[in-house]
Each structure stands twice: as structure tokens, then as C-alpha cells.
Design a protein around this motif. Sequence first.
Motif, PDB file in Angstrom:
ATOM      1  N   ILE A 105       2.875  -5.742  11.322  1.00 20.02           N
ATOM      2  CA  ILE A 105       2.616  -5.725  12.549  1.00 20.02           C
ATOM      3  C   ILE A 105       3.803  -5.756  13.281  1.00 20.02           C
ATOM      4  O   ILE A 105       4.175  -4.791  14.403  1.00 20.02           O
ATOM      5  N   GLU A 106       4.839  -6.460  12.939  1.00 25.99           N
ATOM      6  CA  GLU A 106       6.335  -6.444  13.574  1.00 25.99           C
ATOM      7  C   GLU A 106       6.778  -5.193  13.480  1.00 25.99           C
ATOM      8  O   GLU A 106       7.529  -4.556  14.434  1.00 25.99           O
ATOM      9  N   ILE A 107       6.898  -4.643  12.168  1.00 24.04           N
ATOM     10  CA  ILE A 107       7.376  -3.444  11.903  1.00 24.04           C
ATOM     11  C   ILE A 107       6.805  -2.161  12.982  1.00 24.04           C
ATOM     12  O   ILE A 107       7.563  -1.597  13.668  1.00 24.04           O
ATOM     13  N   GLY A 108       5.447  -2.076  12.904  1.00 25.64           N
ATOM     14  CA  GLY A 108       4.833  -1.376  13.939  1.00 25.64           C
ATOM     15  C   GLY A 108       5.261  -1.340  15.279  1.00 25.64           C
ATOM     16  O   GLY A 108       5.347  -0.205  16.123  1.00 25.64           O
ATOM     17  N   LYS A 109       5.244  -2.631  15.670  1.00 25.86           N
ATOM     18  CA  LYS A 109       5.318  -2.952  17.131  1.00 25.86           C
ATOM     19  C   LYS A 109       6.888  -2.323  17.361  1.00 25.86           C
ATOM     20  O   LYS A 109       7.215  -1.651  18.445  1.00 25.86           O
ATOM     21  N   ILE A 110       7.908  -2.631  16.672  1.00 29.94           N
ATOM     22  CA  ILE A 110       9.266  -2.348  16.823  1.00 29.94           C
ATOM     23  C   ILE A 110       9.401  -0.706  16.612  1.00 29.94           C
ATOM     24  O   ILE A 110      10.142  -0.079  17.831  1.00 29.94           O
ATOM     25  N   LEU A 111       8.680  -0.017  15.936  1.00 28.00           N
ATOM     26  CA  LEU A 111       8.750   1.481  15.518  1.00 28.00           C
ATOM     27  C   LEU A 111       8.322   2.021  16.725  1.00 28.00           C
ATOM     28  O   LEU A 111       8.875   3.148  17.272  1.00 28.00           O
ATOM     29  N   ALA A 112       7.066   1.465  17.312  1.00 33.98           N
ATOM     30  CA  ALA A 112       6.398   2.314  18.440  1.00 33.98           C
ATOM     31  C   ALA A 112       7.268   1.894  19.604  1.00 33.98           C
ATOM     32  O   ALA A 112       7.696   2.992  20.578  1.00 33.98           O
ATOM     33  N   GLN A 113       7.510   0.692  20.014  1.00 29.36           N
ATOM     34  CA  GLN A 113       8.158   0.258  21.316  1.00 29.36           C
ATOM     35  C   GLN A 113       9.483   0.698  21.620  1.00 29.36           C
ATOM     36  O   GLN A 113       9.927   0.929  22.662  1.00 29.36           O
ATOM     37  N   THR A 114      10.357   0.619  20.445  1.00 29.56           N
ATOM     38  CA  THR A 114      11.706   0.819  20.349  1.00 29.56           C
ATOM     39  C   THR A 114      12.059   2.141  20.002  1.00 29.56           C
ATOM     40  O   THR A 114      13.275   2.650  20.617  1.00 29.56           O
ATOM     41  N   HIS A 115      11.659   2.716  19.076  1.00 27.91           N
ATOM     42  CA  HIS A 115      12.048   3.996  18.785  1.00 27.91           C
ATOM     43  C   HIS A 115      11.214   5.125  18.836  1.00 27.91           C
ATOM     44  O   HIS A 115      11.226   6.226  18.716  1.00 27.91           O
TER      45      HIS A 115
END
Length: 140
Positions: A62-72
Motif C-alpha cells: 500500500i505504501e509503495i503504491g501510494k509513493i509510486l502514484a503520488q510522488t512519481h
Amino acid sequence: MSCRILIVEDEIFVATEIEQIVSEMGHSPVAIAADKKAALRHASEAELALVDLNLRDGPTGIEIGKILAQTHGVSVIFLTANPGQVASGVPGTIGVVSKPVTERDLREIVEFAAARRAEADAKPPRRLRLFDWSGGSLAT
């Protein structure tokens, strides 16, 4: 509509099968990542990510998905045997598919995500539960 795809999955046989299918579809697999550190190392190379929730380093998907979507700016779809873990949605991500996933399901999911990324009209696959992008909850 070829995409660079990051596969975030710690079961190597599942990951290599996904990699083979997306390659056959004409997409470019960026990497297979079994944990958060590896996934984030390849984040800037990816346009689309297929992310399992429970990885080698625990429930970090979940954290990975959030970072990938929101930051990258990566388009993220979760593939998991535990879809209830993201029942309320994850802001910025597309949706979730319950494992096991057939080759046909995977092809439909990747085609849909690639079309959405290219801002083309696309009908979501039957097995994909979309998140409501405005509030992060599941769309009906």
C-alpha cells in the motif's frame, strides 16, 4: 501504447510470468521488485506498476503504491490475494484485482491501465475494482 511496467511481487514464479505476459503484449518490464527498497529504486523508470500488497519486507505494498502514484506519477494497480486490505482505496491509484489472476485478466488490466495513461477511452475489466480517485474509496 507501450508502457514501462514495474512488477512489485515477491513470488518469483508469479513475477516472471507477469513479466513474460507484459513483454509479449509489447510493453517493457522495468524490473521485478520483491520489496519496498527495490520498488522505489526503479520508480522513476516506470509508467505503470502492478503491486502486490504483502512483500518480502511485509505488508508494504500500500505504501509503495501510494509513493509510486503520488510522488512519481506512476499508474498503480494492486494485484493481491487480500483485496480487503485496500477496501477503502489508496489515493492516486487505479484499483485492485484479486489473485489469482488469469493471463486474460492480466492482459485486460494492463491494456486498460495503458489506455487510461494515454487518456484514451477504455472500459475497465470485469475483475478490476476501481477506486474513486477523488476520495480514494471504491467506485461503484
